[in-house]
Structure formats: C-alpha cells, structure tokens
Design a protein around this motif. Structure first.
Motif, PDB file in Angstrom:
ATOM      1  N   ILE A   5     -81.591 -12.391   7.900  1.00  0.00           N
ATOM      2  CA  ILE A   5     -80.316 -12.254   7.209  1.00  0.00           C
ATOM      3  C   ILE A   5     -80.257 -13.347   6.159  1.00  0.00           C
ATOM      4  N   VAL A   6     -79.789 -13.001   4.967  1.00  0.00           N
ATOM      5  CA  VAL A   6     -79.586 -14.005   3.929  1.00  0.00           C
ATOM      6  C   VAL A   6     -78.096 -14.107   3.628  1.00  0.00           C
ATOM      7  N   ALA A   7     -77.683 -15.307   3.242  1.00  0.00           N
ATOM      8  CA  ALA A   7     -76.326 -15.550   2.755  1.00  0.00           C
ATOM      9  C   ALA A   7     -76.400 -15.680   1.244  1.00  0.00           C
ATOM     10  N   GLU A   8     -75.574 -14.933   0.558  1.00  0.00           N
ATOM     11  CA  GLU A   8     -75.531 -14.968  -0.902  1.00  0.00           C
ATOM     12  C   GLU A   8     -74.184 -15.498  -1.374  1.00  0.00           C
ATOM     13  N   MET A   9     -74.214 -16.221  -2.483  1.00  0.00           N
ATOM     14  CA  MET A   9     -72.991 -16.625  -3.160  1.00  0.00           C
ATOM     15  C   MET A   9     -73.209 -16.425  -4.654  1.00  0.00           C
ATOM     16  N   ASP A  10     -72.347 -15.626  -5.263  1.00  0.00           N
ATOM     17  CA  ASP A  10     -72.487 -15.294  -6.680  1.00  0.00           C
ATOM     18  C   ASP A  10     -73.871 -14.727  -6.984  1.00  0.00           C
ATOM     19  N   GLY A  65     -78.636 -19.222   1.904  1.00  0.00           N
ATOM     20  CA  GLY A  65     -78.911 -19.480   3.305  1.00  0.00           C
ATOM     21  C   GLY A  65     -79.748 -18.379   3.917  1.00  0.00           C
ATOM     22  N   THR A  66     -80.447 -18.709   4.993  1.00  0.00           N
ATOM     23  CA  THR A  66     -81.309 -17.743   5.682  1.00  0.00           C
ATOM     24  C   THR A  66     -81.264 -17.960   7.186  1.00  0.00           C
ATOM     25  N   ILE A  67     -81.592 -16.912   7.925  1.00  0.00           N
ATOM     26  CA  ILE A  67     -81.865 -16.997   9.353  1.00  0.00           C
ATOM     27  C   ILE A  67     -82.789 -15.840   9.697  1.00  0.00           C
ATOM     28  N   MET A  68     -83.662 -16.046  10.681  1.00  0.00           N
ATOM     29  CA  MET A  68     -84.578 -14.987  11.106  1.00  0.00           C
ATOM     30  C   MET A  68     -84.593 -14.906  12.621  1.00  0.00           C
ATOM     31  N   GLY A  69     -84.875 -13.699  13.149  1.00  0.00           N
ATOM     32  CA  GLY A  69     -84.957 -13.485  14.582  1.00  0.00           C
ATOM     33  C   GLY A  69     -86.142 -12.607  14.939  1.00  0.00           C
ATOM     34  N   ASP A  90     -86.546 -11.099  -1.168  1.00  0.00           N
ATOM     35  CA  ASP A  90     -85.903 -12.399  -0.959  1.00  0.00           C
ATOM     36  C   ASP A  90     -86.899 -13.504  -0.631  1.00  0.00           C
ATOM     37  N   ILE A  91     -88.164 -13.159  -0.465  1.00  0.00           N
ATOM     38  CA  ILE A  91     -89.141 -14.139   0.013  1.00  0.00           C
ATOM     39  C   ILE A  91     -89.234 -15.346  -0.915  1.00  0.00           C
ATOM     40  N   HIS A  92     -89.275 -15.114  -2.228  1.00  0.00           N
ATOM     41  CA  HIS A  92     -89.407 -16.240  -3.152  1.00  0.00           C
ATOM     42  C   HIS A  92     -88.211 -17.185  -3.037  1.00  0.00           C
ATOM     43  N   ALA A  93     -87.007 -16.622  -3.014  1.00  0.00           N
ATOM     44  CA  ALA A  93     -85.809 -17.458  -2.910  1.00  0.00           C
ATOM     45  C   ALA A  93     -85.774 -18.190  -1.571  1.00  0.00           C
ATOM     46  N   ALA A  94     -86.201 -17.517  -0.498  1.00  0.00           N
ATOM     47  CA  ALA A  94     -86.229 -18.159   0.813  1.00  0.00           C
ATOM     48  C   ALA A  94     -87.207 -19.326   0.834  1.00  0.00           C
ATOM     49  N   ALA A  95     -88.378 -19.131   0.231  1.00  0.00           N
ATOM     50  CA  ALA A  95     -89.356 -20.217   0.165  1.00  0.00           C
ATOM     51  C   ALA A  95     -88.821 -21.398  -0.636  1.00  0.00           C
ATOM     52  N   GLU A  96     -88.065 -21.123  -1.678  1.00  0.00           N
ATOM     53  CA  GLU A  96     -87.454 -22.205  -2.452  1.00  0.00           C
ATOM     54  C   GLU A  96     -86.485 -23.009  -1.595  1.00  0.00           C
ATOM     55  N   LEU A  97     -85.737 -22.326  -0.729  1.00  0.00           N
ATOM     56  CA  LEU A  97     -84.827 -23.035   0.168  1.00  0.00           C
ATOM     57  C   LEU A  97     -85.602 -23.936   1.129  1.00  0.00           C
ATOM     58  N   SER A  98     -86.705 -23.429   1.661  1.00  0.00           N
ATOM     59  CA  SER A  98     -87.475 -24.263   2.588  1.00  0.00           C
ATOM     60  C   SER A  98     -88.121 -25.438   1.862  1.00  0.00           C
ATOM     61  N   PHE A  99     -88.556 -25.250   0.626  1.00  0.00           N
ATOM     62  CA  PHE A  99     -89.100 -26.371  -0.150  1.00  0.00           C
ATOM     63  C   PHE A  99     -88.036 -27.441  -0.372  1.00  0.00           C
ATOM     64  N   GLU A 100     -86.792 -26.994  -0.599  1.00  0.00           N
ATOM     65  CA  GLU A 100     -85.702 -27.950  -0.809  1.00  0.00           C
ATOM     66  C   GLU A 100     -85.524 -28.843   0.420  1.00  0.00           C
ATOM     67  N   VAL A 108     -79.598 -23.703   5.049  1.00  0.00           N
ATOM     68  CA  VAL A 108     -78.485 -23.592   4.111  1.00  0.00           C
ATOM     69  C   VAL A 108     -78.735 -24.584   2.984  1.00  0.00           C
ATOM     70  N   THR A 109     -78.688 -24.111   1.760  1.00  0.00           N
ATOM     71  CA  THR A 109     -78.969 -24.993   0.634  1.00  0.00           C
ATOM     72  C   THR A 109     -78.005 -26.177   0.625  1.00  0.00           C
ATOM     73  N   ASN A 110     -78.482 -27.302   0.160  1.00  0.00           N
ATOM     74  CA  ASN A 110     -77.694 -28.537   0.205  1.00  0.00           C
ATOM     75  C   ASN A 110     -76.342 -28.385  -0.479  1.00  0.00           C
ATOM     76  N   ALA A 111     -76.280 -27.579  -1.527  1.00  0.00           N
ATOM     77  CA  ALA A 111     -75.066 -27.485  -2.341  1.00  0.00           C
ATOM     78  C   ALA A 111     -73.889 -26.869  -1.598  1.00  0.00           C
ATOM     79  N   VAL A 112     -74.156 -26.061  -0.552  1.00  0.00           N
ATOM     80  CA  VAL A 112     -73.045 -25.418   0.152  1.00  0.00           C
ATOM     81  C   VAL A 112     -72.991 -25.798   1.630  1.00  0.00           C
ATOM     82  N   GLN A 113     -73.719 -26.821   2.019  1.00  0.00           N
ATOM     83  CA  GLN A 113     -73.638 -27.264   3.403  1.00  0.00           C
ATOM     84  C   GLN A 113     -72.238 -27.788   3.696  1.00  0.00           C
TER      85      GLN A 113
END
Length: 285
Positions: A48-53, A58-62, A18-28, A77-82
């Motif tokens: 934890i990641v949140a997936e849709m389709d 979305g992401t969170i880390m602890g 999931d690292i690549h997708a998570a980095a894309e979210l942070s770049f956004e 959380v990506t802008n599209a589903v905020q």
C-alpha cells in the motif's frame, strides 16, 4: 481505487509503477534496498502506498505464509510528513487485510512506540552484520558431514527444513528466492540438515537465509559463502540468541544495527529439526 483519505493523504494499492518512488523513500532513510529488491518484495506479497498531491509519501508491504501467519515491513514515511499519522494509517490498512493471522515484523527504534500501541509484543532482537567479506578459515565439519551445492532433488527437503525452522509455510518464499540465488546444502550421512542462500541485495550480497541444525552447521554454511566472496560487501541478519554475533565480529563482520522482532498474535512455534540462524530479509523474517 483510494482506500482512505485523511488530510489529503490517499492510500491505494502499490503497483510496479511505484517501485522507483518507493526506492527513493528507502534511500532517504539510508536503507540499502534497490529497485530490484522492491520488485522482488512486491512479487511475493502486496503493498500500500500513501499519496499526497499525487506524490508517494509512504509505503507498507505484507506477505502471507500459509493460512495462519504473515509478516509486514517496508513501513516508510517520508521525512517531510512524519508526525501526521501516515504510518498509523498505513498500518491500520495493512492489518485489516491480514486480519485473522498472526503478524510478525522487525521494528526499528522509531517504529516501536506505534507497534506497541497496536498490540505487538516483543519476541527478540535481530542484529545486522556487514562489511567486506574477510579471508576466513573453513569451519571443521563433523565426520560424515559436508557442504555441497543444491541439487534438483533437494527442493522438498529444504522446504521442510525451512518450515521446521520458522514454524511457517515458507515454500512460496523459497521458490521465489532460489532462481536468483546460489544455494548450498549441509548434509550429514547424505541427509539434508541445513542450507544457505547467497543473493544480490542492496550494496552487495546477502547470505540469507541460513537454516541449520546447530551452531556448528550454521558456521560451516556461512564460511562457505564468505570464502567465495572475499573482498565483496556482504550482509547477514541474525537472531541475537543465535550465538553468531561475537563470532561474526571476530571474523571482521561487525554489528551495524539491530531491530526488535515483534508479533501481533500467537507466535509461530519452530520444530526441532532446524533453526533459523539468518533471516531471508528483515522485512520477510
């Protein structure tokens, strides 16, 4: 395995895939975290990641420190589903995992309303300073004081200083940061009294953390690293009450942002031997 599913949102454990997708979210969100930074964070804790389709939205880390404390971050959380409650679902899921511990976080202005609803209380402010490192004069040291490279025998003393400065067991974090960092130690009459690390992060270099007995010691450690990185992009995240803000701005590292330090539960109590002048990272505290 899905942890929860609401309105087509599925929560599951974060993995290295999931690292690549998570980095894309942070770049956004215009955050600077590289895939290497995400990988380090995941190696230190859990996510934890949140997936849709089938897409990560979305992401969170602890991260756990000792038996009593934890930090959380990288809540995106990506802008599209905020506005659909994804951030609340991620927070509820991670807080359940960290139940029984005081949880610390550094909140953006956007996240403050949610964290307040969850019971987090404000502790202070963290200020982000960054720029191309200017030419800086070295800070005059006290008699018997010097800044030197970390040696093989320093590890235990630095772990104790870090625990004193934060009120938490930070051994695992320090052990993880050191292999990819350069470290210098502040000594007074041959006794270790502080340290500072320099490592690659985001757009350039992070001076993080900086642990010192006083403001003068912190300045000596910081100017050491700035002096080695003249012209390179450097970042340092400081506590507002540290007394470093105006000094850094005058040097040429202006404040570019701030977040609110918050806690859910009794805050850790630092000792008297050292203080945290710069964070390891906003997510890690």
């Amino acid at each position: 395995m899905a942890l929860q599913e609401v309105e087509q949102i599925v929560l599951r454990d974060m993995t290295g895939e999931d690292i690549h997708a998570a980095a894309e979210l942070s770049f956004e969100q215009q955050w600077p975290h590289r895939e290497e930074d995400w990988t380090l964070f995941l190696s230190l804790g859990e996510g934890i990641v949140a997936e849709m389709d089938g897409k990560v939205v979305g992401t969170i880390m602890g991260w756990r420190f000792g038996e009593n404390f934890a930090t959380l971050g990288m809540v995106i959380v990506t802008n599209a589903v905020q506005g659909r409650g994804v951030g609340r679902q991620l927070m509820d899921a991670m807080l359940k995992r960290l139940e029984g511990r005081t949880v610390l976080l550094n909140a953006t202005a956007e996240g403050l309303p949610l964290y307040r609803k969850l019971g987090f209380v404000e502790l202070g402010t963290v200020c982000q300073h960054q720029a191309s490192a200017p030419v800086v004069p070295l800070v005059e040291l006290r008699p018997g004081e010097r800044v030197r490279p970390m040696g093989a025998a320093d590890g235990e003393a630095l772990e104790e200083l870090y625990a004193q400065a934060t009120g938490m067991d930070r051994k695992a974090l320090l052990d993880a940061l050191l292999p990819d960092s350069s470290a210098v130690v502040l000594c007074r009459e041959h006794e270790q009294t502080g340290f500072a690390l320099l490592r690659r992060f985001g757009r350039g270099w992070a001076i993080a953390p900086v642990i010192a007995p006083d403001l003068g010691g912190a300045k000596a450690l910081i100017t050491h690293w700035l002096g080695t990185q003249t012209g390179s992009f450097c970042r340092i995240d400081i506590a507002e009450e540290s007394g470093l803000g105006n000094w850094l701005a005058d040097l040429g590292l202006p404040e570019v942002g701030r977040v609110t330090r918050m806690a859910l539960g009794p805050a850790p109590v630092p000792g008297d031997a050292a203080a945290t002048f710069a964070l390891a990272a906003q997510a890690l505290g």
